[in-house]
Enzyme design. Structure first.
Site, PDB file in Angstrom:
ATOM      1  N   PHE A 122      82.970  62.497  49.487  1.00 51.44           N
ATOM      2  CA  PHE A 122      83.593  61.791  48.364  1.00 51.44           C
ATOM      3  C   PHE A 122      84.916  62.399  47.944  1.00 51.44           C
ATOM      4  CE2 PHE A 122      81.600  65.176  45.931  1.00 51.44           C
ATOM      5  CZ  PHE A 122      82.389  65.315  44.805  1.00 51.44           C
ATOM      6  N   LYS A 123      85.179  63.634  48.277  1.00 49.70           N
ATOM      7  CA  LYS A 123      86.384  64.295  47.795  1.00 49.70           C
ATOM      8  C   LYS A 123      87.635  63.906  48.580  1.00 49.70           C
ATOM      9  CE  LYS A 123      83.647  68.037  45.904  1.00 49.70           C
ATOM     10  NZ  LYS A 123      83.272  69.442  45.888  1.00 49.70           N
ATOM     11  N   ASP A 124      87.465  63.090  49.611  1.00 53.00           N
ATOM     12  CA  ASP A 124      88.617  62.669  50.409  1.00 53.00           C
ATOM     13  C   ASP A 124      89.668  61.951  49.573  1.00 53.00           C
ATOM     14  OD1 ASP A 124      87.942  63.649  52.966  1.00 53.00           O
ATOM     15  OD2 ASP A 124      86.614  61.964  53.336  1.00 53.00           O
TER      16      ASP A 124
END
Length: 438
Positions: free
Chosen positions: A106-108
């Protein structure tokens, strides 16, 4: 838009300073002076809109006063070259799959967005000094930031990670890249890595010699774009006719992700309530129960990316709700699960539905199973592809999780990392010797 510090002792900053500095002079986190509401028409139209268009509208409300709108649109569309679908797991429980970006986590989005925004400000200034980005990681942050910033001119990234406490695939994703990425293997836990980063920002000598910033969720440009996910989730649920009693559950470590969701709520996003799902690192859960915030050393768990004993973004949540325990608990509830409970959840979900949870998503899923009330529909964040934790998932479920090609490519690379003690003086000596000076 101006930004103030949660500690209240630093001068106000504009967006550029908040992004470039990362942390305020008084060690507080930057907060926007106001949160702009989005119009009702936007929420009415969202089910027909693409993820990129939704995100651009949200980004304009956050950053439109400080970034040229055409440049902001290019930045958003460049960041979001993938979708984040909502998938039904069982009756009234859906997974928001946040693992379709470059590193399958999700941190992309936040990492890519921040890299491009920082580059935008560097170009606007005509700056020739190298920016040194420091990032502490308990797992996915390091890989997302390293790949988001890989090859970006004018920026060198130092990823600090705890030795032996991230998954082999996570480690491969930031130790095999080279170019402008340096991996630093700290003999300690995540909190030690985070402390080294914060201490570097506060060190006067280092800041005189180097231009330093952070790509952790302490940086406004890292955590705010994660709000895009929650607007997209609402749009997808509304299209299904399931948005009236919509509960959002977020597996939480450093609390940047749920903090972004709460900012979305303050902008008008009609989520009924939120659940913060913890592993055995239950500091926030205990705060909800007692009103006392008592950090403690993190413990290592199956859900390693959530192994945080002093979540930085608690300060933002506390500030957002006027330091009121009553206001916080009226909107947010908590859940906490130990490793054995996580294993049981993964097995039960797979046996009953065929859906493969990673250990972090398992906390979110189980919190909805335990906490949904009559008439509610829950969406939990599945924050990373289960193949990123292949050894654990295979062992727990007795299966052979297929490794996507992009992960397999990382695993073929050669590990290169710098060993480091948890003593700040050692880290400071390293930066003075090898960092990029002004």
């Amino acid at each position: 838009m101006k930004y103030y510090s949660t500690n209240g002792q630093a001068p106000m900053a504009d967006l550029k300073k908040a992004v470039v500095k990362g942390l305020a002079e008084d060690r507080g986190l930057y907060m926007p002076e106001r949160i702009n509401k989005l119009p009702k028409a936007f929420f009415d139209d969202m089910p027909e809109m693409k993820f990129q268009d939704i995100a651009y509208n949200v980004a304009s409300a956050f950053f439109g006063e400080d970034v040229d709108l055409d440049a902001l649109k290019d930045l958003v569309y460049d960041t979001l070259q993938f979708d984040c679908p909502v998938v039904k797991v069982k009756e009234n429980i859906y997974a928001l799959e946040l693992f379709h970006g470059p590193t399958l986590a999700f941190k992309d989005v936040g990492a890519r967005f921040m890299a491009r925004l920082l580059q935008y400000f560097i170009r606007m200034e005509g700056q020739h000094e190298m920016v040194n980005v420091l990032v502490a990681t308990s797992g996915d942050t390091g890989s997302a930031v390293a790949n988001g910033f890989l090859g970006v001119d004018g920026i060198h990234v130092y990823v600090l990670y705890p030795k032996g406490k991230v998954s082999p695939i996570q480690e491969c994703q930031f130790t095999t890249l080279g170019q402008n990425i340096t991996a630093i293997e700290v003999d300690g836990v995540f909190d030690d890595c985070q402390r080294l980063v914060k201490s570097a920002f506060m060190d006067e000598e280092l800041n005189q010699r180097m231009k330093l910033t952070s790509a952790n969720s302490i940086n406004v440009a890292r955590f705010l774009p994660q709000a895009f996910y929650y607007f997209n989730a609402y749009a997808r649920m509304k299209a299904l006719g399931k948005a009236d009693q919509f509960v959002m559950c977020v597996p939480s470590g450093n609390f940047g992700n749920i903090c972004a969701a709460l900012f979305g709520h303050a902008m008008g996003l009609p989520v009924k309530r939120f659940i913060a799902a913890n592993n055995a690192n239950d500091i926030f859960y205990k705060y909800l129960l007692t009103g006392k915030y008592e950090p403690k050393p993190s413990v290592q768990t199956l859900a390693n990316a959530m192994d945080v004993g002093d979540p930085s973004n608690f300060a933002r949540i506390y500030d957002l709700y006027g330091k009121s325990h009553e206001r916080i608990t009226s909107l947010i509830s908590g859940a906490t699960y130990n490793d054995e409970q996580i294993r049981q959840t993964m097995r039960q979900c797979y046996d009953e539905t065929g859906y493969i949870l990673d250990p972090h998503g398992a906390c979110g899923y189980q919190a909805l199973v335990d906490g949904l009330q009559e008439g509610e529909v829950g969406v939990f964040c599945e924050t990373a592809h289960p193949a990123k934790f292949k050894e654990k998932v295979d062992e727990i479920l007795g299966i052979d999780v297929e490794i996507p090609d992009r992960l397999a490519a990382f695993m073929r690379g050669e590990k290169k990392s710098v060993p480091m003690t948890k003593d700040f003086n050692d880290f400071k000596k390293y930066l003075k010797k090898f960092g990029h000076l002004k």
